[in-house]
Design an enzyme around this catalytic site. Structure first.
Site, PDB file in Angstrom:
ATOM      1  N   HIS A  44      -9.347   1.009   4.977  1.00 32.34           N
ATOM      2  CA  HIS A  44      -8.072   1.229   5.658  1.00 32.34           C
ATOM      3  C   HIS A  44      -8.296   2.187   6.836  1.00 32.34           C
ATOM      4  O   HIS A  44      -9.128   3.101   6.741  1.00 32.34           O
ATOM      5  CB  HIS A  44      -7.052   1.816   4.681  1.00 32.34           C
ATOM      6  CG  HIS A  44      -5.670   1.860   5.255  1.00 32.34           C
ATOM      7  ND1 HIS A  44      -5.274   2.856   6.120  1.00 32.34           N
ATOM      8  CD2 HIS A  44      -4.619   1.011   5.135  1.00 32.34           C
ATOM      9  CE1 HIS A  44      -4.018   2.622   6.491  1.00 32.34           C
ATOM     10  NE2 HIS A  44      -3.594   1.510   5.907  1.00 32.34           N
ATOM     11  N   GLU A  95      -5.231  -5.028  10.704  1.00 28.80           N
ATOM     12  CA  GLU A  95      -4.180  -4.028  10.910  1.00 28.80           C
ATOM     13  C   GLU A  95      -4.446  -3.264  12.203  1.00 28.80           C
ATOM     14  O   GLU A  95      -5.261  -2.324  12.210  1.00 28.80           O
ATOM     15  CB  GLU A  95      -4.171  -3.027   9.755  1.00 28.80           C
ATOM     16  CG  GLU A  95      -3.894  -3.654   8.411  1.00 28.80           C
ATOM     17  CD  GLU A  95      -3.369  -2.629   7.422  1.00 28.80           C
ATOM     18  OE1 GLU A  95      -2.229  -2.787   6.971  1.00 28.80           O
ATOM     19  OE2 GLU A  95      -4.078  -1.654   7.129  1.00 28.80           O
ATOM     20  N   GLY A 108       2.879  -0.963   4.233  1.00 25.53           N
ATOM     21  CA  GLY A 108       3.052   0.422   3.811  1.00 25.53           C
ATOM     22  C   GLY A 108       4.523   0.726   3.569  1.00 25.53           C
ATOM     23  O   GLY A 108       5.078   0.460   2.496  1.00 25.53           O
ATOM     24  N   GLY A 109       5.180   1.258   4.590  1.00 24.05           N
ATOM     25  CA  GLY A 109       6.564   1.739   4.478  1.00 24.05           C
ATOM     26  C   GLY A 109       7.525   0.795   3.762  1.00 24.05           C
ATOM     27  O   GLY A 109       8.246   1.219   2.850  1.00 24.05           O
ATOM     28  N   ASN A 148       0.880  -1.172   0.000  1.00 25.46           N
ATOM     29  CA  ASN A 148       0.000   0.000   0.000  1.00 25.46           C
ATOM     30  C   ASN A 148       0.917   1.221   0.000  1.00 25.46           C
ATOM     31  O   ASN A 148       1.501   1.552   1.027  1.00 25.46           O
ATOM     32  CB  ASN A 148      -0.884  -0.030   1.260  1.00 25.46           C
ATOM     33  CG  ASN A 148      -1.666   1.254   1.444  1.00 25.46           C
ATOM     34  OD1 ASN A 148      -1.768   2.072   0.529  1.00 25.46           O
ATOM     35  ND2 ASN A 148      -2.225   1.421   2.639  1.00 25.46           N
ATOM     36  N   TRP A 149       1.030   1.819  -1.166  1.00 21.75           N
ATOM     37  CA  TRP A 149       1.993   2.931  -1.283  1.00 21.75           C
ATOM     38  C   TRP A 149       1.471   4.253  -0.716  1.00 21.75           C
ATOM     39  O   TRP A 149       2.203   5.243  -0.685  1.00 21.75           O
ATOM     40  CB  TRP A 149       2.374   3.120  -2.762  1.00 21.75           C
ATOM     41  CG  TRP A 149       3.360   2.101  -3.255  1.00 21.75           C
ATOM     42  CD1 TRP A 149       4.005   1.145  -2.512  1.00 21.75           C
ATOM     43  CD2 TRP A 149       3.836   1.939  -4.608  1.00 21.75           C
ATOM     44  NE1 TRP A 149       4.836   0.398  -3.310  1.00 21.75           N
ATOM     45  CE2 TRP A 149       4.757   0.872  -4.594  1.00 21.75           C
ATOM     46  CE3 TRP A 149       3.569   2.587  -5.807  1.00 21.75           C
ATOM     47  CZ2 TRP A 149       5.415   0.441  -5.751  1.00 21.75           C
ATOM     48  CZ3 TRP A 149       4.229   2.161  -6.963  1.00 21.75           C
ATOM     49  CH2 TRP A 149       5.137   1.102  -6.932  1.00 21.75           C
ATOM     50  N   LYS A 150       0.204   4.269  -0.331  1.00 19.21           N
ATOM     51  CA  LYS A 150      -0.400   5.487   0.230  1.00 19.21           C
ATOM     52  C   LYS A 150      -0.139   6.673  -0.720  1.00 19.21           C
ATOM     53  O   LYS A 150      -0.114   6.497  -1.932  1.00 19.21           O
ATOM     54  CB  LYS A 150       0.111   5.731   1.653  1.00 19.21           C
ATOM     55  CG  LYS A 150      -0.066   4.476   2.506  1.00 19.21           C
ATOM     56  CD  LYS A 150       0.121   4.674   3.971  1.00 19.21           C
ATOM     57  CE  LYS A 150      -0.084   3.344   4.680  1.00 19.21           C
ATOM     58  NZ  LYS A 150       0.035   3.420   6.124  1.00 19.21           N
ATOM     59  N   GLU A 156      -6.779   4.661   7.858  1.00 19.16           N
ATOM     60  CA  GLU A 156      -6.636   6.089   7.534  1.00 19.16           C
ATOM     61  C   GLU A 156      -7.919   6.620   6.885  1.00 19.16           C
ATOM     62  O   GLU A 156      -8.308   7.767   7.119  1.00 19.16           O
ATOM     63  CB  GLU A 156      -5.406   6.304   6.633  1.00 19.16           C
ATOM     64  CG  GLU A 156      -4.117   6.136   7.437  1.00 19.16           C
ATOM     65  CD  GLU A 156      -2.913   5.639   6.656  1.00 19.16           C
ATOM     66  OE1 GLU A 156      -2.885   5.763   5.418  1.00 19.16           O
ATOM     67  OE2 GLU A 156      -1.982   5.094   7.300  1.00 19.16           O
ATOM     68  N   GLY A 178       2.566   2.270  10.660  1.00 18.83           N
ATOM     69  CA  GLY A 178       3.506   3.376  10.470  1.00 18.83           C
ATOM     70  C   GLY A 178       4.201   3.821  11.743  1.00 18.83           C
ATOM     71  O   GLY A 178       4.815   4.880  11.786  1.00 18.83           O
ATOM     72  N   SER A 212       3.590  -2.165  10.310  1.00 21.98           N
ATOM     73  CA  SER A 212       5.044  -2.217  10.471  1.00 21.98           C
ATOM     74  C   SER A 212       5.654  -3.580  10.129  1.00 21.98           C
ATOM     75  O   SER A 212       6.610  -4.021  10.768  1.00 21.98           O
ATOM     76  CB  SER A 212       5.440  -1.774  11.885  1.00 21.98           C
ATOM     77  OG  SER A 212       5.025  -0.429  12.102  1.00 21.98           O
TER      78      SER A 212
END
Ligand code: PGA
Length: 250
Positions: free
Chosen positions: A94, A166, A232-233, A9-11, A96, A172, A211
């Protein structure tokens, strides 16, 4: 047999050069067929990613879709349009989107229905906040999230629904749920699918997110009820992402 996944998930990250470099490094890699490697870039970059991922095992999808397929919804992204481009899936719910954009249960239910109506896989995210975990409410929260948005959708199957657990406090933050903490919740989710949604809980892939990185992926994925990661990261760098999916190579 459940499928294994590693979904990036590159956001709201990655520019065109980053994308070119990412697929440039990874396209020459020999991916084994036993891990689905999927990427969700910014919506604007979907056509470019589809082009870059052509003739590779990568599948591309969106981070969000609209509750409606077409019409006067300025700024929204239609499931129909992304399907037409060649996308495979959409992430829905998600944390967010839930927290920042206030997406509620009914909104998310409509989004899942729209994804399914277009034969897109819904990657449906659930998870508790730190406050909820500390109050001992983790299972109640994930149950509520599952039932309020999925109950009443009658064509759910492992082919069109992937669950991503999640914990919000792990996204993150560098704080990962321990493999035991994640496994416990994944097992409960299977039970909820079975007893409250009348689905065959053992057949659905349930991914962990929060993470995930090369240093902790093997331990997390070795748990019997964890079938992959939503990342993500660590999905931004090709070599890190390759290291994550490599956990399913053997
Ligand atoms: P993270 O993000 O891997 O950077 O924690 C996970 C996610 O938001 O899906």
């Amino acid at each position: 047999m459940r499928l294994n996944y590693m979904i990036g998930n590159w956001k709201m990250n990655q520019g065109l050069k980053d994308i070119k470099d990412f697929f440039g490094v990874l396209k020459s890699e020999k991916f084994k067929a036993n891990c689905q490697t999927w990427i969700a870039p910014q919506a604007l970059h979907l056509p470019y990613c589809l082009e870059m991922a052509n003739n590779s095992p990568f599948k591309i999808g969106s981070q969000n879709i609209c509750t409606e397929l077409a019409g006067a919804f300025t700024g929204e992204i239609s499931a129909k349009a992304i399907k037409e481009l060649g996308c495979t899936f959409s992430i829905i719910g998600h944390s967010e989107r839930r927290a920042i954009y206030k997406e509620d249960y009914q909104t998310l239910k409509q989004k899942v229905e729209q994804a399914l109506s277009q034969n897109l896989v819904a990657v449906f995210c659930i998870g508790e906040t730190l406050e909820e975990r500390e109050a001992g409410k983790t299972i109640d929260i994930v149950k509520e999230q599952l039932l309020e948005s999925l109950k009443g959708i009658n064509n759910l199957s492992p082919k069109n629904l992937v669950i991503a657990y999640e914990p919000v406090w792990a996204i993150g933050t560098g704080k990962t749920a321990t493999p035991e903490q994640a496994e416990e919740v994944h097992k409960e989710i299977r039970g909820i699918l079975r007893s409250d949604l009348s689905l065959n809980g053992d057949e659905f892939s349930i991914l962990y997110g929060g993470s995930v990185k090369p240093g902790n992926v093997a331990e997390l994925m070795s748990q019997p009820n964890i079938d992959g990661g939503l990342v993500g990261g660590a999905s931004l760098k090709p070599n890190d992402f390759r290291a994550l999916s490599a956990v399913f190579d053997s």
